[in-house]
Design a protein around this motif. Structure first.
Motif, PDB file in Angstrom:
ATOM      1  N   PHE A 108      12.228  -1.260  -1.268  1.00  0.00           N
ATOM      2  CA  PHE A 108      11.869   0.095  -1.299  1.00  0.00           C
ATOM      3  C   PHE A 108      11.352   0.593   0.048  1.00  0.00           C
ATOM      4  O   PHE A 108      11.065   1.665   0.307  1.00  0.00           O
TER       5      PHE A 108
ATOM      6  N   SER B 185      13.139   1.547   2.672  1.00  0.00           N
ATOM      7  CA  SER B 185      14.058   2.812   3.117  1.00  0.00           C
ATOM      8  C   SER B 185      13.581   3.994   2.240  1.00  0.00           C
ATOM      9  O   SER B 185      13.760   5.303   2.710  1.00  0.00           O
ATOM     10  N   SER B 186      12.957   3.926   1.105  1.00  0.00           N
ATOM     11  CA  SER B 186      12.665   4.941   0.118  1.00  0.00           C
ATOM     12  C   SER B 186      11.482   5.312  -0.191  1.00  0.00           C
ATOM     13  O   SER B 186      11.018   6.039  -1.312  1.00  0.00           O
TER      14      SER B 186
ATOM     15  N   GLU C 169      10.239   8.818   0.055  1.00  0.00           N
ATOM     16  CA  GLU C 169      10.748   9.668  -0.886  1.00  0.00           C
ATOM     17  C   GLU C 169      10.178   9.485  -2.287  1.00  0.00           C
ATOM     18  O   GLU C 169       9.828  10.415  -3.096  1.00  0.00           O
TER      19      GLU C 169
ATOM     20  N   TYR D 146      14.432   4.346  -7.835  1.00  0.00           N
ATOM     21  CA  TYR D 146      14.885   3.647  -6.523  1.00  0.00           C
ATOM     22  C   TYR D 146      15.018   2.308  -6.648  1.00  0.00           C
ATOM     23  O   TYR D 146      15.394   1.735  -5.549  1.00  0.00           O
TER      24      TYR D 146
END
Length: 144
Positions: free
Chosen positions: A46, A48-49, A52, A142
């Motif tokens: 997670f 990179s996300s 978001e 995700y």
């Protein structure tokens, strides 16, 4: 109403400046800064996300309401830290955050070695099932 107006004229009306409502934008900004302290604990899956993911959580009105401090709040004036801890606890269970002990999370979030009353809320989850389901849906978007 007349009683309030009379009290105001007589100088007996007191307005507590600490009880002002906080704007949605400030609340979201404060929560983002707070959870940013544990960015080092985000799992690789997670990493990179995570921004978001939090954006999605904070875009849902039901979570903003949950994070808004009540007018009776003495400690959490910017946002409801107890509710943030509940969300973090659920995210940890879903694999978004590394599974470290509650004390490590407390130390990073509160920036103190002292134990706080917020720590115990990490493992509590939500009383409302629909909030848990909503978090699970967001996390599922995700997951690889």
């Amino acid at each position: 109403m007349e009683v309030l107006l009379a009290a105001a004229r007589e100088g007996r009306l007191y307005v507590d400046e600490n009880k002002k409502k906080i704007s949605r934008e400030i609340l979201i900004k404060e929560v983002r800064a707070y959870v940013g302290r544990i960015k080092v604990l985000v799992t690789k899956e997670f990493s990179s996300s995570i921004d978001e993911l939090w954006d999605q959580i904070l875009s849902k009105e039901e979570f903003v309401v949950l994070l808004t401090p009540s007018c009776k709040a003495k400690k959490c004036r910017e946002f409801n830290k107890y509710s943030v801890m509940r969300i973090i606890g659920v995210l940890r269970e879903k694999g978004v955050y590394e599974y470290y002990n509650d004390s490590k999370y407390n130390t990073l979030l509160e920036q103190t070695d002292k134990d706080t009353s917020y720590r115990k809320y990490l493992g509590m989850g939500f009383e409302q099932r629909h909030l848990l389901v909503e978090i699970r849906k967001i996390v599922a978007q995700y997951q690889l």
